[in-house]
Design a protein around this motif. Structure first.
Motif, short mmCIF file in Angstrom:
data_model
loop_
_atom_site.label_atom_id
_atom_site.label_comp_id
_atom_site.label_asym_id
_atom_site.label_seq_id
_atom_site.Cartn_x
_atom_site.Cartn_y
_atom_site.Cartn_z
N THR A 307 0.83 -1.21 0.00
CA THR A 307 0.00 0.00 0.00
C THR A 307 0.86 1.25 0.00
O THR A 307 0.60 2.21 -0.75
N VAL A 308 1.91 1.27 0.83
CA VAL A 308 2.84 2.40 0.86
C VAL A 308 3.47 2.60 -0.52
O VAL A 308 3.60 3.73 -1.00
N ALA A 309 3.85 1.49 -1.15
CA ALA A 309 4.47 1.58 -2.47
C ALA A 309 3.52 2.19 -3.49
O ALA A 309 3.90 3.06 -4.28
N LEU A 310 2.27 1.76 -3.46
CA LEU A 310 1.31 2.26 -4.44
C LEU A 310 0.92 3.71 -4.19
O LEU A 310 0.69 4.47 -5.14
N VAL A 311 0.84 4.13 -2.93
CA VAL A 311 0.58 5.54 -2.64
C VAL A 311 1.73 6.40 -3.15
O VAL A 311 1.53 7.44 -3.78
#
Length: 399
Positions: A307-311
């Protein structure tokens, strides 16, 4: 006053239309995998949708140049609505081949979405062009973030209609696109292109301007490769998450946060592009994209890190796209702008389609980590093009 009205109408259309795009993003890959029976085909949904945006970019730009933005944007959302209805039919018939042309038609909505940001610059003050463009990009946040979370409501609607659960979100896509058509066709008056007399330019001019202008080439390269980086990684993330036990609700939330990263901070990106300069803003965006692919490559089976990567990926895309789009708008006088923008959107969507097409194969061959690192390599061409771009100030001296 005309610019304010134009922005209001474009914002309203973006909010409604982007619901349809967002609703299909998190479900399209899963639906393709379900109908085809193979995860290797899961990227075909994003591929065809992104390819559709490329296919429709020039025809819609041609309509805009000849007949104005109102008809062009309305036509794009109308075709997208028909595509969503065809996806529903494909799901009912359990026909994977039918989903391919359906998603191609849905790509017209993405093409209209992209051209709306340029419509915001038609009457804008050059000093605030980045902010005007960014406002329209930002307006997609509400619909695009909410769309992926319509999976459960979509399943409920599907149950009422007697269609497969994965077809439910596309009901929302069809309705949202229809609303965008109504808003644009009724309210986008006066037409921003008709108001300034810039219609009627041949689209071959677009290629000539891009070839002759280092600034335009850099802007187009930024849009194309940044979009390819984002699409190729994002397209396969839902499949990767499901393979590691994530539910559709978790997938939808992750994609929503990714889309929030893409759109929610757009006004800030526009202010930065106007204040710091387009080139520096693009390079900052590329650095953020590199950070995102590193996060993705090292995420393992951690849903939090994914999720952090996609944000982060969304934020890097936002910074690069807002600044790159403003560079394209800056690179040519108003009369030739629709032609240049049509070619720009074509190349942007085409590279995204290629990235999405290859992502499923790359995921199968070298895992999600390999896919992440491969996507990161697409930053390099933008760095190369930046070496030939004019490092100008906030606003070009000649527009």
């Amino acid at each position: 006053m005309s610019q304010r009205r134009t922005l209001s109408v474009l914002v309203a259309a973006q909010i409604t239309g982007s619901i349809g795009i967002g609703a299909s993003v998190s479900v399209g890959a899963v639906l393709a995998a379900d109908l085809s029976g193979s995860a290797a085909w899961s990227g075909s949904a994003s591929t065809m949708s992104t390819l559709g945006a490329a296919v429709w970019a020039l025809p819609l730009a041609r309509v805009a140049a000849a007949r104005g933005r109102r008809l062009a944007l309305s036509l794009g959302w109308l075709v997208s609505m028909l595509g969503a209805l065809l996806v529903i039919a494909a799901a009912v018939a359990h026909s994977f081949p039918l989903t391919l042309p359906a998603m191609l038609l849905m790509g017209a909505g993405t093409a209209a979405n992209l051209q709306s940001r340029f419509a915001a610059t038609d009457l804008a003050d050059p000093r605030h062009r980045g902010r005007s463009l960014a406002l329209v990009v930002w307006s997609s946040t509400i619909g695009a973030v909410g769309g992926p979370n319509l999976t459960k409501p979509g399943a409920s609607v599907a149950e009422v209609l007697g269609i497969p659960p994965l077809a439910g979100p596309f009901v929302f896509s069809a309705v949202a696109a229809a609303l965008a058509v109504v808003v644009l066709f009724v309210a986008l008056r006066p037409d921003p292109l008709a108001s300034n007399g810039s219609r009627g330019r041949n689209l071959r001019v677009g290629w000539e301007v891009i070839k002759s202008s280092p600034q335009a080439r850099f802007g187009v390269a930024t849009l194309a490769f940044s979009h390819a980086t984002m699409v190729s990684l994002m397209a396969m993330t839902p499949v990767h998450m499901q393979e590691h036990g994530a539910t559709l609700t978790v997938v939808g939330l992750t994609i929503s946060l990714h889309i929030a990263g893409m759109y929610a901070l757009s006004p800030v990106m526009g202010w930065i592009a106007d204040r710091w300069g387009r080139v520096r803003t693009v390079l900052c965006g590329q650095a953020v994209l590199v950070l995102a692919v590193v996060f993705a490559a090292t995420s393992g089976d951690s849903m939090t890190m994914i999720t952090v990567a996609l944000v982060t990926l969304g934020i890097g895309w936002s910074m690069s796209t807002v600044a790159g789009s403003t560079l394209v708008a800056d690179s040519v006088e108003l009369a030739r702008r629709p032609a240049v923008q049509g070619v720009s959107d074509l190349l942007m969507s085409l590279t995204g389609a290629i990235g999405a097409a290859l992502s499923g194969v790359v995921l199968t061959l070298i895992t999600y980590t390999g896919l992440s690192l491969a996507a990161g390599l697409l930053v390099l061409p933008v760095i190369v093009f930046s070496l030939t771009a004019p490092a100008r100030g906030r606003v070009p001296s000649q527009l």
